[in-house]
Design an enzyme around this catalytic site. Structure first.
Site, PDB file in Angstrom:
ATOM      1  N   VAL A 117      57.891  48.419 -27.894  1.00 27.54           N
ATOM      2  CA  VAL A 117      56.569  47.972 -28.312  1.00 27.54           C
ATOM      3  C   VAL A 117      56.295  46.630 -27.642  1.00 27.54           C
ATOM      4  O   VAL A 117      57.150  45.739 -27.639  1.00 27.54           O
ATOM      5  CB  VAL A 117      56.479  47.816 -29.845  1.00 27.54           C
ATOM      6  CG1 VAL A 117      55.098  47.320 -30.257  1.00 27.54           C
ATOM      7  CG2 VAL A 117      56.807  49.139 -30.536  1.00 27.54           C
ATOM      8  N   CYS A 118      55.120  46.510 -27.027  1.00 25.69           N
ATOM      9  CA  CYS A 118      54.682  45.256 -26.443  1.00 25.69           C
ATOM     10  C   CYS A 118      55.717  44.753 -25.428  1.00 25.69           C
ATOM     11  O   CYS A 118      56.146  45.504 -24.553  1.00 25.69           O
ATOM     12  CB  CYS A 118      54.414  44.249 -27.562  1.00 25.69           C
ATOM     13  SG  CYS A 118      53.424  42.814 -27.070  1.00 25.69           S
ATOM     14  N   THR A 119      56.148  43.502 -25.540  1.00 26.20           N
ATOM     15  CA  THR A 119      57.060  42.937 -24.545  1.00 26.20           C
ATOM     16  C   THR A 119      58.496  43.380 -24.735  1.00 26.20           C
ATOM     17  O   THR A 119      59.389  42.916 -24.016  1.00 26.20           O
ATOM     18  CB  THR A 119      56.995  41.393 -24.560  1.00 26.20           C
ATOM     19  OG1 THR A 119      57.308  40.921 -25.876  1.00 26.20           O
ATOM     20  CG2 THR A 119      55.618  40.910 -24.148  1.00 26.20           C
ATOM     21  N   THR A 137      53.159  47.588 -21.006  1.00 25.49           N
ATOM     22  CA  THR A 137      53.431  46.530 -21.961  1.00 25.49           C
ATOM     23  C   THR A 137      52.105  45.836 -22.250  1.00 25.49           C
ATOM     24  O   THR A 137      51.049  46.329 -21.836  1.00 25.49           O
ATOM     25  CB  THR A 137      54.488  45.545 -21.417  1.00 25.49           C
ATOM     26  OG1 THR A 137      54.798  44.583 -22.440  1.00 25.49           O
ATOM     27  CG2 THR A 137      54.012  44.832 -20.161  1.00 25.49           C
TER      28      THR A 137
END
Length: 334
Positions: A117-119, A137
């Site tokens: 998730v995300c970074t 990302t």
């Protein structure tokens, strides 16, 4: 990464979800997906549908980027390979603990499904787990991911990307969209829809939906009359929005208007209009019972075929299929 046998939708088999915790993790990257999977356990009527566990390197509590403290269930060293390994993002991914990267490199390939998730994608990339794979990302980090890890096939626009058993998502709330997609794959659409309704989100955003709204993708013009024209376009997607008409509204020549608009917003007038119309059409398909013909006219496409071409080009699906897959609770047709 292993490729386990696909399980029939709707059959709970005790899938283990292991969430990696570390100092500087973003709390919503953890709690958003966890709430989805926990909600799915309740919705399908089988509390063993998912066995959710959290673990840090040594089992110690971690402090999130917002200051919250999360207490893990265990240390990573003692955890067996899970069905789904979820790696969240946060400030802690910028200078990760080398021990965590080593653990991911050694142990993550044994997971049946690997999710970031995300970074969190930065941690997977540092461990070499994204080499040769498609990934995304948070939009603000895509250039960094691509520049630092050139073997990764970065796709900056989608809210999530699935490449075999690897799934990566854009920033924060996109992790909820990805988690809902995984629940739908595991337990069926009705369970996922029940969870979405409970969380007051729509089971509607396809992975290839852009991370950017039209207003976010284009910078807001610094000066009038360009800023007013941008706002007018969003309020009147059905109008004649050719460059000549917009230039006349701004009181500029078409050539001057087009040049100034791109200089201040970072996109051309035509591309901005395309995004606004697509965004408006998506909302009407998702939230109303209006017919495709009516929606195409309301959004300035003129014909259903023109709208179909725009959807296929941008989202990879026709309007009718988009509505079937991603419509939430609808308002009565006007």
């Amino acid at each position: 990464m292993t490729e386990p046998t696909t399980e029939p939708a709707g059959r709970a088999t005790g899938r283990t979800l292991l969430v990696v915790l570390f100092d500087g993790v973003q709390s919503l990257d953890v709690t958003g997906p966890v709430e989805v999977f926990e909600g799915a356990r309740r919705a399908c009527g089988d509390r063993s549908a998912y066995r959710i566990r959290t673990a840090s390197l040594d089992g110690s509590p971690v402090r999130t980027s917002s200051g919250l403290t999360l207490v893990p269930d265990a240390g990573l060293a003692g955890e067996p390979a899970p069905h789904t390994l979820l790696v969240p993002g946060g400030e802690g991914t910028r200078r990760p603990d080398p021990r965590l990267v080593d653990w991911l490199r050694d142990r993550a390939p044994a997971a049946g499904r690997l999710v970031s998730v995300c970074t969190g994608a930065l941690l997977l990339a540092e461990a070499g787990l994204l080499d040769g794979r498609r990934a995304t990302t948070h939009w603000a980090v895509c250039d960094h991911l691509a520049g630092t890890y050139p073997k990764v096939r970065v796709e900056p626009d989608p809210i999530f990307v699935r490449d075999g058993r690897l799934s990566t998502s854009a920033g924060v709330t996109a992790g909820i969209d990805l988690a809902l997609a995984l629940v739908e794959e595991d337990l069926g659409r009705e369970v996922a829809l029940t969870v979405a309704r409970h969380l007051v989100v729509f089971l509607r955003r396809p992975g290839n939906q852009s991370q950017f709204s039209a207003q976010l993708a284009a910078q807001t013009a610094r000066r009038e009359p360009l800023r007013s024209v941008q706002h007018w376009v969003t309020q009147h997607p059905e109008a004649d929005l050719c460059v000549e008409s917009l230039a006349a509204r701004a009181g500029l020549s078409p050539r001057h208007f087009a040049r100034a608009f791109q200089a201040e917003t970072g996109t051309t007038p035509g591309r901005y209009v395309e995004r606004v119309r697509l965004e408006h059409a998506r909302r009407l398909l998702e939230d109303t019972a209006d017919g495709v013909t009516k929606i195409s006219r309301a959004c300035g496409y003129g014909t259903t075929e023109a709208m179909r071409r725009a959807f296929v080009k941008a989202l990879g699906v026709a309007p009718a299929e988009y509505r079937r897959r991603f419509r939430g609770p609808v308002r009565p047709a006007r």
